[in-house]
Write an enzyme that holds these catalytic residues in place. Sequence first.
Site, PDB file in Angstrom:
ATOM      1  N   ASP A  31      79.124  74.212 112.583  1.00  0.00           N
ATOM      2  CA  ASP A  31      79.782  74.347 113.905  1.00  0.00           C
ATOM      3  C   ASP A  31      80.773  73.062 113.872  1.00  0.00           C
ATOM      4  OD1 ASP A  31      80.821  75.428 115.916  1.00  0.00           O
ATOM      5  OD2 ASP A  31      79.078  75.268 117.304  1.00  0.00           O
ATOM      6  N   HIS A  48      88.989  74.090 109.282  1.00  0.00           N
ATOM      7  CA  HIS A  48      88.053  75.121 108.577  1.00  0.00           C
ATOM      8  C   HIS A  48      87.998  74.620 106.901  1.00  0.00           C
ATOM      9  CE1 HIS A  48      86.905  77.589 111.638  1.00  0.00           C
ATOM     10  NE2 HIS A  48      88.123  78.070 111.765  1.00  0.00           N
ATOM     11  N   LEU A 142      69.281  75.137  92.420  1.00  0.00           N
ATOM     12  CA  LEU A 142      69.531  75.385  93.935  1.00  0.00           C
ATOM     13  C   LEU A 142      70.224  76.687  94.057  1.00  0.00           C
ATOM     14  CD1 LEU A 142      70.005  73.872  96.624  1.00  0.00           C
ATOM     15  CD2 LEU A 142      72.352  74.017  96.104  1.00  0.00           C
TER      16      LEU A 142
HETATM   17  C1  FPP Z   1      82.262  77.478 113.346  1.00  0.00           C
HETATM   18  O1  FPP Z   1      83.201  76.270 113.910  1.00  0.00           O
HETATM   19  C2  FPP Z   1      82.715  77.411 112.192  1.00  0.00           C
HETATM   20  C3  FPP Z   1      83.141  78.741 111.371  1.00  0.00           C
HETATM   21  C4  FPP Z   1      83.097  79.938 112.280  1.00  0.00           C
HETATM   22  C5  FPP Z   1      83.449  78.776 110.039  1.00  0.00           C
HETATM   23  C6  FPP Z   1      82.650  78.204 109.088  1.00  0.00           C
HETATM   24  C7  FPP Z   1      83.134  77.897 107.656  1.00  0.00           C
HETATM   25  C8  FPP Z   1      83.332  76.846 107.032  1.00  0.00           C
HETATM   26  C9  FPP Z   1      82.705  75.575 107.532  1.00  0.00           C
HETATM   27  C10 FPP Z   1      84.003  77.098 105.771  1.00  0.00           C
HETATM   28  C11 FPP Z   1      83.081  77.817 104.985  1.00  0.00           C
HETATM   29  C12 FPP Z   1      83.523  77.588 103.551  1.00  0.00           C
HETATM   30  C13 FPP Z   1      83.110  78.678 102.501  1.00  0.00           C
HETATM   31  C14 FPP Z   1      83.118  78.024 101.025  1.00  0.00           C
HETATM   32  C15 FPP Z   1      82.833  80.046 102.759  1.00  0.00           C
HETATM   33  P1  FPP Z   1      84.235  76.545 114.738  1.00  0.00           P
HETATM   34  O2  FPP Z   1      85.556  76.804 114.299  1.00  0.00           O
HETATM   35  O3  FPP Z   1      83.619  77.940 115.825  1.00  0.00           O
HETATM   36  O4  FPP Z   1      84.409  75.261 115.781  1.00  0.00           O
HETATM   37  P2  FPP Z   1      84.619  75.148 117.248  1.00  0.00           P
HETATM   38  O5  FPP Z   1      83.481  75.590 117.921  1.00  0.00           O
HETATM   39  O6  FPP Z   1      84.854  73.691 117.151  1.00  0.00           O
HETATM   40  O7  FPP Z   1      85.916  75.739 117.513  1.00  0.00           O
END
Ligand code: FPP
Length: 252
Positions: A31, A48, A142
């Site tokens: 997050d 992201h 893994l």
């Molecule tokens: C939450 O942060 C994160 C997500 C909904 C997406 C997570 C995805 C990644 C870290 C990349 C994934 C990588 C692969 C290879 C599939 P948020 O955007 O809600 O953050 P915020 O709460 O600060 O807005």
Amino acid sequence: MIERFQKWMRNKGVPTLSDDNIPRHIAVIMDGNGRWANRKGLPRFAGHHSGMKAVKRITIAADAMGVKYLTMYAFSTENWKRPKEEVDFLMKLPQEFLAIELQELIDKNVQVRMMGYKEDLPEHTLRAIEEAESKTKNNTGLVLNFALNYGSRRELAETVKEIAKRIESGELSAEQITEEQIERQLLSSHLPDPDLLIRTSGELRLSNFMLWQLAYSELWFTDVYWPEFTEAHLYEAIAEYQRRTRRYGGLS
Ligand code: FPP
């Protein structure tokens, strides 16, 4: 790698990790991508994208530290509510990640798996994931398990539905329902329960993630945003895990 971190963390006063108590399965709620980007004056997409790089970093580190299963919450069944451009961007990330990293994952004997509802994913996302699953299926290292279009309540509802069908057909009686029966129907049936859950960005909630499976997991929260989560944070989380006593409702 682990020796390098042992030394570095010792200098920071964090104790050395003990090899015989490394969490077998770590699950991560990644997050804070959006807030990280916002803090830097960048668009959410940049967060992201940077989060994707952290996935690589932490996969390699977890493997080096002796973790056997790593589950990454990449997209929830609720994330479809986000603006279409953001959803489209998130759905392209597995493809981009695997285009860059798959060969190294294969070389490192990593098994790529997915836990979630495949039927709702765009064709290009599914193709990338299935190609990675197929090319790594004989690997023995893994397990990198992407929770993609995953939601625990849907998983539990589908499980109940499946068991009800088996009862309707006479294959099973209500008295025969056991915890093991339920576990066999969950999307995580290929995994042990997580030993350790990590959530970044300071939020203290589970957000519909592995509600059944996390029943006895140790929880570790950090204020650090996911894109800035490093090997040292993972080390710190494992060191804290090793200081905990797991009693599973019994006595130590
Ligand atoms: C939450 O942060 C994160 C997500 C909904 C997406 C997570 C995805 C990644 C870290 C990349 C994934 C990588 C692969 C290879 C599939 P948020 O955007 O809600 O953050 P915020 O709460 O600060 O807005």
